[in-house]
Scaffold this motif. Structure first.
Motif, mmCIF file in Angstrom:
data_model
loop_
_atom_site.group_PDB
_atom_site.id
_atom_site.type_symbol
_atom_site.label_atom_id
_atom_site.label_comp_id
_atom_site.label_asym_id
_atom_site.label_seq_id
_atom_site.Cartn_x
_atom_site.Cartn_y
_atom_site.Cartn_z
ATOM 1 N N GLU A 74 -3.029 42.338 68.962
ATOM 2 C CA GLU A 74 -4.321 41.772 69.354
ATOM 3 C C GLU A 74 -4.079 40.441 70.062
ATOM 4 N N PRO A 75 -4.947 40.084 71.023
ATOM 5 C CA PRO A 75 -4.778 38.803 71.715
ATOM 6 C C PRO A 75 -4.742 37.606 70.769
ATOM 7 N N ARG A 76 -5.386 37.715 69.594
ATOM 8 C CA ARG A 76 -5.447 36.552 68.710
ATOM 9 C C ARG A 76 -4.129 36.279 67.974
ATOM 10 N N VAL A 77 -3.150 37.160 68.084
ATOM 11 C CA VAL A 77 -1.893 36.959 67.354
ATOM 12 C C VAL A 77 -1.067 35.850 68.016
ATOM 13 N N THR A 78 -0.666 34.864 67.219
ATOM 14 C CA THR A 78 0.138 33.782 67.788
ATOM 15 C C THR A 78 1.571 34.259 68.007
ATOM 16 N N LEU A 79 2.295 33.513 68.833
ATOM 17 C CA LEU A 79 3.706 33.847 69.053
ATOM 18 C C LEU A 79 4.449 33.820 67.731
ATOM 19 N N LEU A 80 4.128 32.836 66.883
ATOM 20 C CA LEU A 80 4.813 32.729 65.595
ATOM 21 C C LEU A 80 4.607 33.981 64.745
ATOM 22 N N ASP A 81 3.367 34.429 64.639
ATOM 23 C CA ASP A 81 3.099 35.610 63.819
ATOM 24 C C ASP A 81 3.723 36.858 64.436
ATOM 25 N N ALA A 82 3.757 36.925 65.770
ATOM 26 C CA ALA A 82 4.415 38.064 66.422
ATOM 27 C C ALA A 82 5.897 38.069 66.072
ATOM 28 N N SER A 117 1.099 27.579 67.946
ATOM 29 C CA SER A 117 -0.012 27.056 68.753
ATOM 30 C C SER A 117 -0.137 27.715 70.111
ATOM 31 N N VAL A 118 0.622 28.792 70.318
ATOM 32 C CA VAL A 118 0.442 29.575 71.542
ATOM 33 C C VAL A 118 0.233 31.035 71.140
ATOM 34 N N LEU A 119 -0.524 31.745 71.969
ATOM 35 C CA LEU A 119 -0.752 33.166 71.716
ATOM 36 C C LEU A 119 0.436 33.962 72.227
ATOM 37 N N ALA A 120 0.809 35.010 71.494
ATOM 38 C CA ALA A 120 1.913 35.861 71.941
ATOM 39 C C ALA A 120 1.605 36.440 73.319
ATOM 40 N N ILE A 121 0.382 36.899 73.501
ATOM 41 C CA ILE A 121 0.007 37.557 74.759
ATOM 42 C C ILE A 121 0.100 36.588 75.944
ATOM 43 N N ASP A 122 0.004 35.315 75.626
ATOM 44 C CA ASP A 122 0.045 34.264 76.637
ATOM 45 C C ASP A 122 1.480 33.947 77.071
ATOM 46 N N MET A 123 2.447 34.477 76.359
ATOM 47 C CA MET A 123 3.848 34.137 76.609
ATOM 48 C C MET A 123 4.568 35.233 77.394
ATOM 49 N N GLN A 124 3.777 36.161 77.975
ATOM 50 C CA GLN A 124 4.388 37.191 78.810
ATOM 51 C C GLN A 124 5.051 36.530 80.015
ATOM 52 N N GLY A 125 6.230 37.030 80.359
ATOM 53 C CA GLY A 125 6.910 36.503 81.538
ATOM 54 C C GLY A 125 7.665 35.218 81.279
ATOM 55 N N ARG A 126 7.547 34.672 80.076
ATOM 56 C CA ARG A 126 8.278 33.445 79.741
ATOM 57 C C ARG A 126 9.587 33.806 79.047
ATOM 58 N N GLN A 127 10.562 32.916 79.172
ATOM 59 C CA GLN A 127 11.824 33.082 78.456
ATOM 60 C C GLN A 127 11.696 32.370 77.110
ATOM 61 N N ALA B 30 -6.065 26.616 78.062
ATOM 62 C CA ALA B 30 -4.985 25.985 78.833
ATOM 63 C C ALA B 30 -3.789 25.898 77.896
ATOM 64 N N GLY B 31 -3.402 24.687 77.451
ATOM 65 C CA GLY B 31 -2.304 24.607 76.487
ATOM 66 C C GLY B 31 -2.657 25.316 75.182
ATOM 67 N N GLY B 32 -3.936 25.264 74.830
ATOM 68 C CA GLY B 32 -4.418 26.011 73.669
ATOM 69 C C GLY B 32 -4.212 25.318 72.333
ATOM 70 N N THR B 33 -3.542 24.170 72.343
ATOM 71 C CA THR B 33 -3.185 23.567 71.056
ATOM 72 C C THR B 33 -4.426 23.144 70.266
ATOM 73 N N ASP B 34 -5.503 22.796 70.961
ATOM 74 C CA ASP B 34 -6.710 22.384 70.239
ATOM 75 C C ASP B 34 -7.607 23.571 69.929
ATOM 76 N N ILE B 35 -7.901 24.381 70.937
ATOM 77 C CA ILE B 35 -8.885 25.449 70.706
ATOM 78 C C ILE B 35 -8.361 26.468 69.689
#
Lengths: 216, 326
Positions: A74-82, A117-127, B30-35
């Motif tokens: 799900e989009p709400r899953v953070t990178l950490l939880d993934a 503090s970042v979403l897993a889905i948001d980290m596509q294409g990143r190393q 954006a960075g997402g750290t707050d939201i």
């Protein structure tokens, strides 16, 4: 933690056992399980134009420690939880889950980031690089070795985050001049055992080794 | 955290089309750290997050025609690393350097610093932006108000503006550009921040269907920021001062002194600016300006100490300029 030699797993394998049970019972490493849990045969490419995905699980891929992992989350899953719950990369720790302790620190495109503090889905294409991706038990990363030599850990829960933050810092600042420099570079990590004295020394020591080219 | 939709547009036009006319229908990621923190705590719920990190036109930092242009998507670390900013806008570099931690600055953006929600623990605890109890009375004045406002709380907003760049941008007369599907508009930094009069109002001029696209900062002013906080790292400021001086030879032609983290908006200390006008910077003129900056402060039951911290922040920011360090 886990072996870095990850066996290929047939992509259709379905998770038949619990994550922990699988590890304990079979004793296999990360890759097998990650693949088993997350193998989605044809992950559709994400993010074309203004397309919207979710809120249900979406297939996408993450590039972690040099390998591509297909996941369906799900989009709400953070990178950490993934990392922890779907890929069995449990080095990054879940402590505050609000970007204020540093225990979940990973390196994304060469920069230290809080995986919580970042979403897993948001980290596509990143190393993405995690503690599992630097060094091996036989040949540890210089930062890891220096933490051991200087007793820079006690309970150890903050240590993977500290090591990753220190690596990211040294990659960009190979010549810290003082403990104060190190403090500024590692200002995003907390240790409740208070091992800061060892951490400062470890990072200054590791800087020497990293400069000599030992930086997996 | 409630489930939500996710979109990953690569153009501003696509991103704007994905936003809605009500908060919570869709929000910018954006960075997402707050939201993400707010959504984990369920203080805020959004049905859709629109990632703007892959929109190239929102990035970049450059100088053109005597003004600095900062893309709203630039990270705080990019701001600190930029040689032009460090040379000509030390106030912005210092303000950004004070933000939380390397991990936050690596992903947190300039636009996000301006749009983040207040850190007031009553708000974060689910008591609403104006933190009213069951009987409708405000909780802050008789509650735990150590970190709350000492200025500008007459309208019932007792939280302090959390933006670190805000005071510096207000002092430097920056303009903030906003875009929506129907066009663009430009808002003075001083008018971007507003003290909300109700729980459903916001702390900025941004509308639900708008995105902060860039910030324009005129060059030519001497400037500095000084921040006071409790911990060396991973902490919020207790008080900051950002100053921008238009010099004429050795004397100050005009000055803006703006306090941070003492009011629901960056707080323009007009009397301090007037106190400096036409004078050269000396220990005594600096002390007079610092005293003027905190005149009229209305501390709450637990935060009188912030008056002195704000005074000292002004003094030290001006001293950095006087000594040629900024």
């Amino acid at each position: 933690m886990s072996s870095r030699k990850e066996p290929e797993v047939p992509k259709k394998t379905k998770p038949a056992v619990s994550r922990r049970g699988f590890i304990q019972g079979v004793g296999l490493g990360t890759g097998a399980l990650g693949g088993a849990l997350t193998g989605t045969a044809e992950a559709a490419p994400q993010s074309a134009g203004g397309a919207v995905s979710g809120p249900g699980a979406v297939p996408f891929s993450l590039r972690i420690n040099g390998k591509t992992h297909n996941v369906t989350l799900e989009p709400r899953v953070t990178l950490l939880d993934a990392l922890r719950d779907s890929l069995d990369l449990t080095g990054a720790k879940r402590v505050c889950d609000r970007g204020t302790c540093g225990a979940c620190t990973v390196i994304v495109d060469g920069r230290a980031v809080y995986a919580c503090s970042v979403l897993a889905i948001d980290m596509q294409g990143r190393q993405i690089q995690t503690i599992e991706g630097i060094g091996t038990p036989d040949k540890p990363h210089p930062v890891t070795s220096a933490f051991v030599e200087h007793d820079a850990q006690q309970c150890g829960y903050c240590t993977p985050g500290f090591v990753m933050a220190a690596k990211a810092y040294l990659d960009r600042n190979p010549n810290p001049r003082s403990e104060a420099d190190v403090e500024a570079g590692l200002g995003g990590n907390l240790c409740r055992c208070g091992t800061y004295v060892g951490v400062r020394k470890a990072v200054l020591d590791a800087a020497r080794d990293v400069r000599r080219g030992r930086n997996a | 955290m409630h489930a939500f939709e996710y979109a990953n547009p690569t153009t501003l036009k696509d991103a704007l089309a994905l936003l809605g006319n009500r908060w919570g229908d869709a929000d910018v990621l954006a960075g997402g750290t707050d939201i993400l923190s707010l959504m984990k705590d369920e203080v805020y719920v959004s049905k859709r997050l629109v990632n703007i990190k892959n929109i190239k036109e929102l990035g970049g930092i450059s100088m053109s025609r005597g003004a600095l242009r900062i893309g709203a998507g630039a990270t705080l670390e990019q701001l600190i690393e930029n040689a032009e900013i460090r040379k000509s806008f030390p106030s912005l570099a210092a303000a950004a350097r004070g933000v939380a931690s390397p991990q936050i600055r690596n992903i947190g953006t300039v636009g996000g610093d301006l749009c983040q929600r207040p850190r007031c623990w009553y708000y974060r605890g689910g008591n609403g932006l104006l933190a009213k109890g069951a009987n409708g009375r405000p909780l802050v004045p008789n509650g735990e108000n150590k970190y709350h406002a000492i200025f500008g709380h007459e309208g019932g907003a007792y939280f302090v503006s959390p933006s670190s760049l805000g005071p510096a941008l207000v002092a430097l007369d920056a303009k903030i550009k906003l875009a929506s599907a129907s066009g663009t508009r430009e808002v003075e930094a001083a008018k971007f921040f507003v003290a909300p009069a109700s729980d459903t109002a916001r702390e900025t001029a941004l509308l639900p269907n708008e995105i902060v696209t860039e910030i324009l900062v005129p060059a030519g002013m001497r400037n500095a920021t000084y921040e006071v906080r409790e911990k060396q790292a991973l902490d919020w400021p207790l008080a900051t001062a950002s100053v921008a001086l238009q010099m004429k030879g050795n004397s100050v032609a005009s000055a803006k002194v703006v306090l941070g983290h003492v009011a629901p908006t960056p707080w323009l200390a007009a009397a301090a600016g007037q106190a400096l006008s036409g004078k050269s910077l000396s220990d005594s003129t600096i002390a007079e300006a610092a005293d003027a900056a905190v005149q009229g402060a209305k501390p709450l039951s637990q935060n009188k100490y912030k008056v002195q911290l704000a005074r000292v922040a002004v003094k030290r920011a001006l001293t950095e300029i006087a000594r040629g360090r900024a």
